[in-house]
Design a protein around this motif. Sequence first.
Motif, PDB file in Angstrom:
ATOM      1  N   TYR A  39      -4.844 -10.772   1.064  1.00 50.39           N
ATOM      2  CA  TYR A  39      -4.635 -10.778  -0.391  1.00 50.39           C
ATOM      3  C   TYR A  39      -3.500 -11.721  -0.761  1.00 50.39           C
ATOM      4  N   ARG A  40      -2.387 -11.651  -0.043  1.00 50.65           N
ATOM      5  CA  ARG A  40      -1.253 -12.540  -0.318  1.00 50.65           C
ATOM      6  C   ARG A  40      -1.666 -13.996  -0.160  1.00 50.65           C
ATOM      7  N   ALA A  41      -2.446 -14.272   0.880  1.00 51.08           N
ATOM      8  CA  ALA A  41      -2.905 -15.648   1.103  1.00 51.08           C
ATOM      9  C   ALA A  41      -3.805 -16.104  -0.045  1.00 51.08           C
ATOM     10  N   GLY A  42      -4.627 -15.188  -0.565  1.00 52.73           N
ATOM     11  CA  GLY A  42      -5.527 -15.539  -1.655  1.00 52.73           C
ATOM     12  C   GLY A  42      -4.794 -15.988  -2.901  1.00 52.73           C
ATOM     13  N   PHE A  43      -3.651 -15.355  -3.171  1.00 50.94           N
ATOM     14  CA  PHE A  43      -2.859 -15.711  -4.350  1.00 50.94           C
ATOM     15  C   PHE A  43      -1.630 -16.557  -4.005  1.00 50.94           C
ATOM     16  N   ARG A  44      -1.435 -16.836  -2.723  1.00 52.41           N
ATOM     17  CA  ARG A  44      -0.269 -17.602  -2.250  1.00 52.41           C
ATOM     18  C   ARG A  44       1.027 -16.912  -2.671  1.00 52.41           C
ATOM     19  N   LEU A  45       1.106 -15.619  -2.374  1.00 55.26           N
ATOM     20  CA  LEU A  45       2.269 -14.811  -2.729  1.00 55.26           C
ATOM     21  C   LEU A  45       3.198 -14.620  -1.539  1.00 55.26           C
ATOM     22  N   GLU A  46       4.476 -14.792  -1.774  1.00 55.65           N
ATOM     23  CA  GLU A  46       5.501 -14.434  -0.790  1.00 55.65           C
ATOM     24  C   GLU A  46       5.830 -12.948  -0.897  1.00 55.65           C
ATOM     25  N   TYR A  47       5.678 -12.413  -2.100  1.00 52.01           N
ATOM     26  CA  TYR A  47       6.080 -11.043  -2.376  1.00 52.01           C
ATOM     27  C   TYR A  47       4.998 -10.335  -3.182  1.00 52.01           C
ATOM     28  N   GLY A  48       4.835  -9.036  -2.938  1.00 50.73           N
ATOM     29  CA  GLY A  48       3.913  -8.246  -3.741  1.00 50.73           C
ATOM     30  C   GLY A  48       4.200  -6.769  -3.577  1.00 50.73           C
ATOM     31  N   ALA A  49       4.085  -6.012  -4.669  1.00 48.92           N
ATOM     32  CA  ALA A  49       4.248  -4.558  -4.632  1.00 48.92           C
ATOM     33  C   ALA A  49       2.863  -3.945  -4.822  1.00 48.92           C
ATOM     34  N   PHE A  50       2.308  -3.398  -3.738  1.00 47.73           N
ATOM     35  CA  PHE A  50       0.933  -2.890  -3.716  1.00 47.73           C
ATOM     36  C   PHE A  50       0.929  -1.379  -3.939  1.00 47.73           C
ATOM     37  N   ASP A  51       0.033  -0.911  -4.799  1.00 49.34           N
ATOM     38  CA  ASP A  51      -0.112   0.518  -5.041  1.00 49.34           C
ATOM     39  C   ASP A  51      -1.461   1.002  -4.524  1.00 49.34           C
ATOM     40  N   PHE A  52      -1.427   2.136  -3.819  1.00 48.41           N
ATOM     41  CA  PHE A  52      -2.627   2.732  -3.237  1.00 48.41           C
ATOM     42  C   PHE A  52      -2.710   4.211  -3.583  1.00 48.41           C
ATOM     43  N   ALA A  53      -3.935   4.723  -3.656  1.00 48.97           N
ATOM     44  CA  ALA A  53      -4.193   6.158  -3.708  1.00 48.97           C
ATOM     45  C   ALA A  53      -4.836   6.520  -2.375  1.00 48.97           C
ATOM     46  N   VAL A  54      -4.284   7.512  -1.689  1.00 45.11           N
ATOM     47  CA  VAL A  54      -4.747   7.878  -0.352  1.00 45.11           C
ATOM     48  C   VAL A  54      -5.417   9.248  -0.404  1.00 45.11           C
ATOM     49  N   THR A  55      -6.634   9.333   0.122  1.00 52.36           N
ATOM     50  CA  THR A  55      -7.396  10.582   0.094  1.00 52.36           C
ATOM     51  C   THR A  55      -6.995  11.494   1.249  1.00 52.36           C
ATOM     52  N   THR A  56      -7.490  12.724   1.217  1.00 52.42           N
ATOM     53  CA  THR A  56      -7.162  13.695   2.268  1.00 52.42           C
ATOM     54  C   THR A  56      -7.684  13.266   3.633  1.00 52.42           C
ATOM     55  N   ASP A  57      -8.745  12.468   3.653  1.00 49.98           N
ATOM     56  CA  ASP A  57      -9.263  11.991   4.935  1.00 49.98           C
ATOM     57  C   ASP A  57      -8.703  10.627   5.321  1.00 49.98           C
ATOM     58  N   GLY A  58      -7.625  10.191   4.654  1.00 44.65           N
ATOM     59  CA  GLY A  58      -6.884   9.008   5.093  1.00 44.65           C
ATOM     60  C   GLY A  58      -7.401   7.672   4.615  1.00 44.65           C
ATOM     61  N   VAL A  59      -8.256   7.642   3.587  1.00 43.25           N
ATOM     62  CA  VAL A  59      -8.742   6.372   3.057  1.00 43.25           C
ATOM     63  C   VAL A  59      -7.739   5.852   2.020  1.00 43.25           C
ATOM     64  N   TRP A  60      -7.317   4.590   2.200  1.00 42.25           N
ATOM     65  CA  TRP A  60      -6.369   3.957   1.270  1.00 42.25           C
ATOM     66  C   TRP A  60      -7.157   3.140   0.250  1.00 42.25           C
ATOM     67  N   TYR A  61      -7.103   3.549  -1.018  1.00 40.28           N
ATOM     68  CA  TYR A  61      -7.782   2.811  -2.087  1.00 40.28           C
ATOM     69  C   TYR A  61      -6.786   1.914  -2.807  1.00 40.28           C
TER      70      TYR A  61
END
Length: 321
Positions: free
Chosen positions: A264-286
């Motif tokens: 993702y960083r490479a796609g936008f050529r980002l040095e920095y990014g703050a990523f937000d995820f929602a994680v389910t009870t079975d460990g899937v990171w959305y």
Amino acid sequence: MGGRGRSVLVLTNSYDVTSDVVLRILAERCVPVVRLDPGADPHSGASLSAMYGTGGQRGTLTTPSRALDLMRVRSVWVRRPSPYAGPPGLAGQDRRFAAEQSFWGTGGILASLPGAHYVNHPWNNRAAEHKPAQLATAGRSGFQVPATLITSDEREARDFVAREPGGVVYKPIWNTPYRVDGRPHSVWVREVRAQEITGAVAVCPHMFQAKVDKAFDVRVTAVGDRLFGARIDSPDLDWRRRQDLMRCTPIAVPETVALSVAAYRAGFRLEYGAFDFAVTTDGVWYFLECNPSGQWAWQPDGIADAIAQAPADRLEKGSDA
């Protein structure tokens, strides 16, 4: 080191606590730093000049306390500068004209410093701020992405809500400043039902997203290849609403997520990014979103202190990073 003796230029507003932390670290390392709010400081004593020609370019930034040779900037940290609003003494179309000239002139000069290392480059920031582009890039990068509809069509919105058995949330596409009775008002993420959707949807695009049955949230702060994960436990759907009630603890970032962050960083050529995820009870990171200039000083000292060293390192190394 190639950046020895050259300054770090920090572009941000005067209330940015996150940058204050890093600036203290750079001061301890004896790295010269100049701080500028390009949207406001030129109206209170700062000035910027640049010369271009066949023989190359030169330029100077002058503030009430110093003068900076723009050709000797090792790094530029684009944090959270104020919008280009134009001089407060002007009004109407004159102020709009001055604001746009400042955006394209001052902004263009600061985005075109030869040899400077940008964290992040302002043009990359701008591209990465668009939610539709974020969602498209996240899918290509291998993230799990909740089903999302952006529409101004009432029927499309109602049908989408009806098709999602786990519920749907509404999110603003951009955090536009909003006031109710003259007081600042935030539009939080909230669950929405089909009967609540009216023809008002046609006024502008609205974003509806399948609700993730999450166990907790995660903020991953990426500085180059260094990732800092923080688990967020909150009683609210949107943990930002009542941060005094949330609990924040370190968490390891799975390798699959780390690989997607890098893509993702490479796609936008980002040095920095703050990523937000929602994680389910079975460990899937959305994947929910990525803020290319997100804050992190609100995290517990143990996490925030570790994060602070990473941008300081990138800025100190400059183009050697």
